[in-house]
Design an enzyme around this catalytic site. Structure first.
Site, mmCIF file in Angstrom:
data_model
loop_
_atom_site.group_PDB
_atom_site.id
_atom_site.type_symbol
_atom_site.label_atom_id
_atom_site.label_comp_id
_atom_site.label_asym_id
_atom_site.label_seq_id
_atom_site.Cartn_x
_atom_site.Cartn_y
_atom_site.Cartn_z
ATOM 1 N N SER A 44 40.122 35.795 38.142
ATOM 2 C CA SER A 44 41.383 35.542 37.443
ATOM 3 C C SER A 44 42.121 36.795 36.981
ATOM 4 C CB SER A 44 41.160 34.615 36.245
ATOM 5 O OG SER A 44 40.475 35.294 35.209
ATOM 6 N N LYS A 113 42.101 37.412 29.510
ATOM 7 C CA LYS A 113 43.450 37.142 30.013
ATOM 8 C C LYS A 113 44.410 38.205 29.468
ATOM 9 C CE LYS A 113 42.071 33.221 31.868
ATOM 10 N NZ LYS A 113 41.921 33.060 33.340
#
Length: 224
Positions: A44, A113
């Site tokens: 990710s 993130k």
């Protein structure tokens, strides 16, 4: 063998055991207060962070200054990205936590993130040029995985006080705030859930490198 020979050997093992306990205690103290190590289990955050990377995370990085747009954060996703309880029972949770502590596996509740929106920001996808906008200003995102669009999913959100809008750099492979728009909290992660900021890739050795603090995505509310 007489007792005089056994005694030094016993004392030697006691010393080794005491040293190991002390080392673990010191390591635990350092990792709980200053620096910790996390395993990257997914794609990710490619290309910056790859699957299998071990990263050094500063727990004090945001102690003297606020989290800003463009920052990469490690956070506890329980209650937002993950359920508050794993449902696996205390024994399985303990084994899993130990494996994560030694960096052997990734955590199912800890995520990495990038911050796209902070409190008060209006984050939208996308403008006529296909770019994300923050407070009406397009955001240049050189960190996005080559070939990926900023987002295929349309959204228009305002970040509440004390929350963050987070997205992965490999947008086509990232489960992030976009996928939680209909959930409680609307995909926003509480600031107090942030553990720290990655500062160094420490493993594998051929990827040993500093994780720079991004200056991107820092569009202010007045567009400056």
């Amino acid at each position: 063998m007489d007792t005089s020979e056994r005694q030094p050997r016993k004392q030697g093992w006691r010393f080794v055991l005491l040293a190991l306990i002390l080392a673990v205690a010191i390591s635990g103290l350092v990792r709980s207060l200053w620096l910790d190590v996390y395993y990257i289990p997914s794609e990710s955050m490619e290309p910056l962070l790859g699957t299998g990377d071990r990263i050094l995370v500063s727990r004090t990085a945001f102690g003297s200054e606020p989290i800003r747009r463009g920052d990469i954060v490690v956070f506890d996703g329980r209650g937002s990205f993950a359920p508050l309880s794993s449902g696996q029972g205390p024994f399985v949770d303990a084994v899993s936590a130990a494996s994560q502590w030694f960096g052997l596996t990734g955590s199912e509740t800890t995520y990495v993130k990038r911050v796209i929106g902070v409190a008060g920001d209006r984050v939208q996808c996308c403008d006529a040029s296909g770019r994300l906008t923050v407070n009406g200003q397009p955001v240049e995102e050189p960190y996005v995985y080559p070939g990926d669009e900023p987002s295929k999913q349309k959204f228009d959100v305002v970040v509440p006080k004390g929350r963050l809008w987070l997205m992965g750099d490999h947008r086509s492979r990232s489960a992030d705030s976009r996928g939680l728009l209909g959930a409680p909290g609307g995909g926003m992660v509480p600031v107090e859930r942030v553990i720290g900021r990655p500062v160094q890739i420490i493993w594998p050795l051929d990827r040993f490198a500093e994780v720079p603090r991004s200056t991107q995505a820092e569009t202010s509310k007045n567009g400056q």
